[in-house]
Design an enzyme around this catalytic site. Structure first.
Site, short mmCIF file in Angstrom:
data_model
loop_
_atom_site.label_atom_id
_atom_site.label_comp_id
_atom_site.label_asym_id
_atom_site.label_seq_id
_atom_site.Cartn_x
_atom_site.Cartn_y
_atom_site.Cartn_z
N GLU A 19 -9.41 -9.02 12.22
CA GLU A 19 -9.30 -9.37 10.80
C GLU A 19 -10.56 -10.14 10.41
O GLU A 19 -10.99 -11.05 11.13
CB GLU A 19 -8.04 -10.24 10.62
CG GLU A 19 -7.12 -9.86 9.50
CD GLU A 19 -6.54 -8.46 9.56
OE1 GLU A 19 -7.14 -7.54 8.96
OE2 GLU A 19 -5.49 -8.27 10.19
N ASP A 22 -14.63 -6.70 10.08
CA ASP A 22 -15.33 -5.47 9.64
C ASP A 22 -16.69 -5.78 9.01
O ASP A 22 -17.71 -5.19 9.40
CB ASP A 22 -14.45 -4.58 8.73
CG ASP A 22 -13.90 -5.24 7.49
OD1 ASP A 22 -14.09 -6.47 7.30
OD2 ASP A 22 -13.27 -4.52 6.67
N SER A 53 -1.63 5.78 -14.66
CA SER A 53 -0.91 5.30 -13.47
C SER A 53 0.56 5.15 -13.80
O SER A 53 0.91 4.58 -14.85
CB SER A 53 -1.46 3.93 -13.03
OG SER A 53 -0.53 3.29 -12.19
N GLY A 108 -1.50 -6.15 -3.77
CA GLY A 108 -1.78 -7.54 -3.37
C GLY A 108 -0.99 -7.96 -2.15
O GLY A 108 -0.87 -9.14 -1.85
N ALA A 109 -0.44 -7.00 -1.40
CA ALA A 109 0.39 -7.32 -0.25
C ALA A 109 -0.36 -7.15 1.06
O ALA A 109 0.23 -7.19 2.14
CB ALA A 109 1.65 -6.46 -0.26
N GLY A 110 -1.67 -6.93 1.00
CA GLY A 110 -2.45 -6.84 2.23
C GLY A 110 -2.26 -5.54 2.98
O GLY A 110 -2.54 -5.45 4.17
N GLU A 146 -15.71 -0.18 -4.43
CA GLU A 146 -14.99 -1.46 -4.45
C GLU A 146 -15.98 -2.63 -4.50
O GLU A 146 -15.80 -3.60 -5.23
CB GLU A 146 -14.07 -1.56 -3.23
CG GLU A 146 -13.23 -2.81 -3.24
CD GLU A 146 -11.87 -2.64 -2.58
OE1 GLU A 146 -11.47 -1.50 -2.29
OE2 GLU A 146 -11.21 -3.67 -2.36
N ASP A 158 -10.46 -0.62 5.40
CA ASP A 158 -9.36 -0.04 4.63
C ASP A 158 -9.62 1.43 4.30
O ASP A 158 -8.74 2.28 4.47
CB ASP A 158 -9.14 -0.84 3.35
CG ASP A 158 -8.85 -2.30 3.62
OD1 ASP A 158 -8.41 -2.61 4.75
OD2 ASP A 158 -9.08 -3.13 2.73
C1 GLA Z 1 -9.37 -7.04 3.27
C2 GLA Z 1 -10.68 -6.27 3.13
C3 GLA Z 1 -11.10 -5.67 4.47
C4 GLA Z 1 -11.06 -6.69 5.60
C5 GLA Z 1 -9.74 -7.44 5.57
C6 GLA Z 1 -9.68 -8.54 6.60
O1 GLA Z 1 -8.31 -6.16 3.53
O2 GLA Z 1 -10.53 -5.25 2.18
O3 GLA Z 1 -12.37 -5.09 4.34
O4 GLA Z 1 -12.15 -7.55 5.55
O5 GLA Z 1 -9.48 -8.00 4.30
O6 GLA Z 1 -9.66 -8.01 7.87
#
Ligand code: GLA
Length: 388
Positions: A19, A22, A53, A108-110, A146, A158
């Site tokens: 995490e 990247d 959407s 927004g939930a990762g 992005e 991602d």
């Molecule tokens: C977000 C970003 C990714 C990465 C993660 C953390 O999801 O979009 O590029 O940096 O945070 O691992």
């Protein structure tokens, strides 16, 4: 006559380890989810992009392809518009299109709803425009949308996960070289479940903390005289960094990369042993070995979470409680995923503890007066594809 739409799907992702590694040219170990974004796209001859959407009804955003520029589109439509801009900037001009998107990923939930949006639209626009863009290159093009069009300084995990992961696998991706190794990851076959716990605290990547972490990592790399922290493999040199906060940031990146590599190696070794046993008719050892492997993976998740909480300081109370409660209820391990300051926790759970873990989490959140958590089954699924 209305031309029939093509429908493309791109998945969200979870990340087993790595995490904030990247953008440091380190390694990551994501897998694609079954949930994601669909983009239904039909060609237009007027050079316009008309974006709708299902999650934002009654709003069509119309942009002209020749007037696209960073900052010219705001909100959710900036992601698909940014992809069209970025494709053009990379030498792949796209034709006009009407694009209708729909998503079953929480925002927004990762779990990477923005990359799923970018990648589903990117594939649809490429197909309508007769462009064959290699997927690894397309990941970079979507990332640029992005970074430069939307203005979120994210890394490549991602978009790579959405476009390159394989069903039943996690992908060890070296974000420096972009070399990818598919690693068999089948929790269900090992009597385990991968569970996403949406803590219902939404994060925003455009906010300053993510960019601040990037800058701190760059400063730590400069002090260590390396191009990026991902190339550092041991902790021995950290004394070169005088500031304890920067030292902790670097330690997180270095240890998370080591954990990601070790977890991938454990999964590969387990798969190898399963095959060898199968070949020799000694499959009885498999269940013990699976439990050992998942205990090890779980322990790594908990270490990864502690590192994100204490060294990188991107965790949040609802995530810390989710990890603690899941562990107390019998999970193998759990950690926050994504950028932090909100979003989700990924837990690995023995299947026979799954119900207890969910119930304990719901109860713990209720006791604290928090919004109840949501749960998503995280089944390692195929990458983006055309549905119709
Ligand atoms: C977000 C970003 C990714 C990465 C993660 C953390 O999801 O979009 O590029 O940096 O945070 O691992």
């Amino acid at each position: 006559m209305k031309t029939a739409a093509e429908v493309w799907f791109a998945p969200g992702r979870a990340n087993l380890m790595g995490e904030h590694t990247d953008y440091n040219e380190g390694v990551v170990l994501p897998f694609a989810l079954a949930r994601g974004v669909t983009a239904a796209a039909a060609p237009r001859d007027d050079g316009l992009l008309v974006l709708r959407s299902k999650q934002v009804p009654d709003e069509a955003v119309t942009v002209s392809l020749d007037s696209l520029a960073p900052g010219s589109v705001r909100g959710w439509a900036a992601y698909p518009a940014g992809v069209a801009w970025s494709l053009g900037a990379a030498g792949y001009p796209v034709r006009g299109a009407s694009v209708d998107v729909d998503s079953d990923l929480p925002v927004g939930a990762g779990v990477s709803s923005s990359a799923a949006l970018e990648c589903s639209v990117a594939l649809a626009l490429c197909s309508l425009s007769g462009l064959a863009v290699p997927r690894a290159e397309l990941a970079g093009i979507a990332k640029r949308a992005e970074n430069e069009f939307v203005g979120a300084p994210t890394g490549i995990i991602d978009q790579s996960a959405a476009l390159l992961c394989e069903q039943g696998h996690a992908m060890l991706l070296d974000c420096g070289t972009l070399a990818a190794t598919q690693v068999p990851f089948l929790p269900a076959a090992a009597g385990a479940a991968a569970l996403i716990i949406d803590t219902r605290v939404a994060h925003a990547l455009v906010s300053g903390e993510y960019a601040a972490r990037r800058a701190e990592c760059e400063e730590a790399a400069r002090l260590l005289r390396v191009r990026a922290l991902g190339s550092v493999t041991g902790l021995g040199g950290l004394g070169e960094i005088g500031d304890p906060m920067l030292r902790r940031r670097a330690r997180h990146v270095i240890t998370d990369c080591a954990r990601a590599r070790a977890m991938a190696a454990a999964l590969l070794a387990d798969d190898y042993a399963d095959r060898a046993d199968g070949a020799h008719g000694a499959g009885w050892r498999t269940a013990d070995r699976d439990a050992d492997t998942y205990r090890y993976l779980g322990k790594s998740l908990v270490e990864g979470h502690a590192s994100l909480r204490d060294d990188f300081e991107v965790s949040w109370p609802e995530a810390d409680v989710a990890v603690e409660v899941a562990m107390a209820a019998g999970a193998y391990g759990a950690k926050m995923i994504g950028g932090g300051f909100g979003g989700s926790v990924l837990a690995l759970v023995p299947v026979d503890r799954d119900r207890e873990v969910r119930a304990a989490l719901t109860e713990a959140y209720a006791e604290r007066g928090w919004i109840p958590p949501d749960f998503i089954d995280a089944v390692p699924s195929p990458a983006a594809r055309r549905l119709r």
